[in-house]
Design a protein around this motif. Structure first.
Motif, short mmCIF file in Angstrom:
data_model
loop_
_atom_site.label_atom_id
_atom_site.label_comp_id
_atom_site.label_asym_id
_atom_site.label_seq_id
_atom_site.Cartn_x
_atom_site.Cartn_y
_atom_site.Cartn_z
N THR A 1 13.18 33.05 8.67
CA THR A 1 14.10 32.87 7.86
C THR A 1 15.13 34.22 7.91
O THR A 1 16.14 34.38 7.55
CB THR A 1 13.76 32.93 6.39
OG1 THR A 1 12.96 34.06 5.98
CG2 THR A 1 12.85 31.50 6.35
N GLN A 2 14.50 35.28 8.49
CA GLN A 2 15.19 36.76 8.86
C GLN A 2 16.15 36.47 9.88
O GLN A 2 17.09 37.44 10.24
CB GLN A 2 14.37 37.86 8.64
CG GLN A 2 13.23 38.14 7.70
CD GLN A 2 13.75 38.16 6.44
OE1 GLN A 2 15.02 38.92 6.20
NE2 GLN A 2 13.37 37.53 5.37
N HIS A 3 15.84 35.54 10.70
CA HIS A 3 16.70 35.50 11.98
C HIS A 3 17.38 34.25 12.05
O HIS A 3 18.50 34.28 12.85
CB HIS A 3 15.46 35.53 13.05
CG HIS A 3 14.89 36.32 13.42
ND1 HIS A 3 15.16 37.64 13.95
CD2 HIS A 3 13.53 36.68 13.07
CE1 HIS A 3 14.13 38.42 13.94
NE2 HIS A 3 13.21 38.14 13.71
N LEU A 4 17.20 33.11 11.17
CA LEU A 4 17.93 31.90 11.27
C LEU A 4 18.22 31.55 9.80
O LEU A 4 17.60 31.96 9.15
CB LEU A 4 17.20 30.97 12.16
CG LEU A 4 16.77 30.81 13.60
CD1 LEU A 4 15.93 29.94 14.03
CD2 LEU A 4 18.00 30.89 14.29
N PRO A 5 19.20 30.62 9.80
CA PRO A 5 19.87 30.22 8.36
C PRO A 5 18.81 29.10 7.97
O PRO A 5 19.08 27.96 7.76
CB PRO A 5 21.14 29.57 8.66
CG PRO A 5 21.26 29.41 9.94
CD PRO A 5 20.19 30.15 11.03
N ILE A 6 17.38 29.52 7.62
CA ILE A 6 16.42 28.42 7.25
C ILE A 6 15.96 28.82 5.88
O ILE A 6 15.86 30.28 5.48
CB ILE A 6 15.55 28.34 8.30
CG1 ILE A 6 15.93 27.95 9.48
CG2 ILE A 6 14.14 27.53 7.80
CD1 ILE A 6 14.91 27.58 10.68
#
Length: 346
Positions: free
Chosen positions: A145-150
């Protein structure tokens, strides 16, 4: 007769639904509360079973997931992720499908019961098996979640705990009061945390005149709270609670302290014995982890003439492999009435 409308409608006044215009629901909740006559007789108390396996995906996780997915969708999320021992993945995948969202689930390779894996696959989730345990899966879910909009929908998401509080509301509404003791399995410890918050919320509002003692039970091979330290390689037949570093460890301890309760351990043999006994004597087939709540009652006993609720967190069909392996093979006969009569006469 009024039609059940799902938890976020039925209990919306008690929940933080800011921003949610249209709940994502599979009409979860409203699960049976069954008086367990033989268990009551055995324990010398009045014991009820809360059958959470009657939820749409077969476990209590649906309570929190309707809330988490509804809030995520309202915030504009298009994809959700979770680390899971199985039940969370099934619930996340189902509610994401209902919401028209994508879902990624991370599960420990070879450590997820077949029924739960089948659910996540059939609901259309991107299922990724990782070489590691649940704690590693959860860590990766957090990290992605720190790398992708999830949006993560594990119980570290406060919306999950918010939804799971509704189990306590239902118990008080059904009984007319809070039980003296609530017995519940403990894995990631979100459920015991949520139930306590629900009970206290109802109590402070005057809907319940008393509060229960919270009794949580961990599997002996995955009992970090009981031991007081994380377990790096948790092992138990109760896959749903095979967790070595619970995300809700601290709030669970708070619930135990405030309720004058306890978190204790039961062995796999004790869990399997209670699991089989419930099916044979009460006609209730739950998954092995669920039976930890009953195994604990049988092991430690309860004060006489108290009212006790044991939460059975998931359906027995979640883990068909364990059921088949633990039972005797069915007899095979010739297809004649004589063969059948001879067998039944034994």
């Amino acid at each position: 007769m009024s039609r059940w409308r799902g938890l976020l409608v039925e209990y919306g006044e008690w929940l933080d639904l800011r921003g949610v215009d249209q709940p994502v629901t599979l009409l979860e909740g409203n699960t049976p509360l069954i008086l367990a006559e033989r268990l009551s007789e055995r324990l010398g108390a009045t014991v009820y079973l809360k059958i959470e396996g009657a939820n749409p995906t077969g476990s209590f996780k649906d309570r929190g997931m309707t809330m988490a997915i509804s809030k995520a969708k309202a915030a504009g999320a298009q994809t959700v992720v979770c680390g899971s021992t199985g039940n969370t993945s099934a619930a996340a995948a189902a509610f994401a499908a209902k919401a028209g969202m994508a879902c990624v689930v991370l599960v420990p390779e070879g450590k997820i019961a077949l029924g739960k894996l089948a659910q996540a696959i059939m609901y259309g989730a991107e299922v990724v098996q990782i070489r590691g345990n649940f704690d590693r899966a959860l860590s990766l879910a957090r990290e992605i979640t720190q790398h992708l909009p999830i949006t993560i929908v594990n119980s570290i998401n406060p919306d999950r705990i918010e939804g799971q509080k509704t189990g306590a509301y239902e118990l008080v509404d059904a009984l007319g009061h809070a039980p003296d003791i609530l017995s519940i399995p403990v894995g990631n410890a979100g459920n015991i945390t949520a139930y306590w918050r629900g009970f206290t919320q109802y109590h402070f509002a005057g809907r319940a005149t008393s509060l229960p003692k919270m009794w949580g039970f961990q599997a002996a091979g995955a009992a970090p709270i009981v031991l007081g330290h994380r377990v790096d390689d948790p092992e138990t037949v109760a896959t749903a609670i095979r967790i070595g570093n619970p995300a809700s460890w601290v709030p669970a301890l708070l619930a135990i302290d405030e309720s004058h309760g306890a978190i204790r351990a039961v062995t796999d043999d004790e869990i399997l014995s209670a699991w089989s006994w419930l099916a044979h004597e009460e006609g209730v087939f739950c998954e092995p982890a669920s039976a930890a709540s009953v195994a604990g009652l049988l092991k430690f006993g309860v004060p006489a003439e108290t009212t006790v609720v044991a939460v059975l967190t998931g359906n027995g069909l979640k883990d068909p492999d364990t059921a088949v392996k633990s039972a005797s093979a069915p007899v095979v006969l010739d297809s004649t009435i004589d063969a059948l009569m001879e067998h039944l006469a034994r």
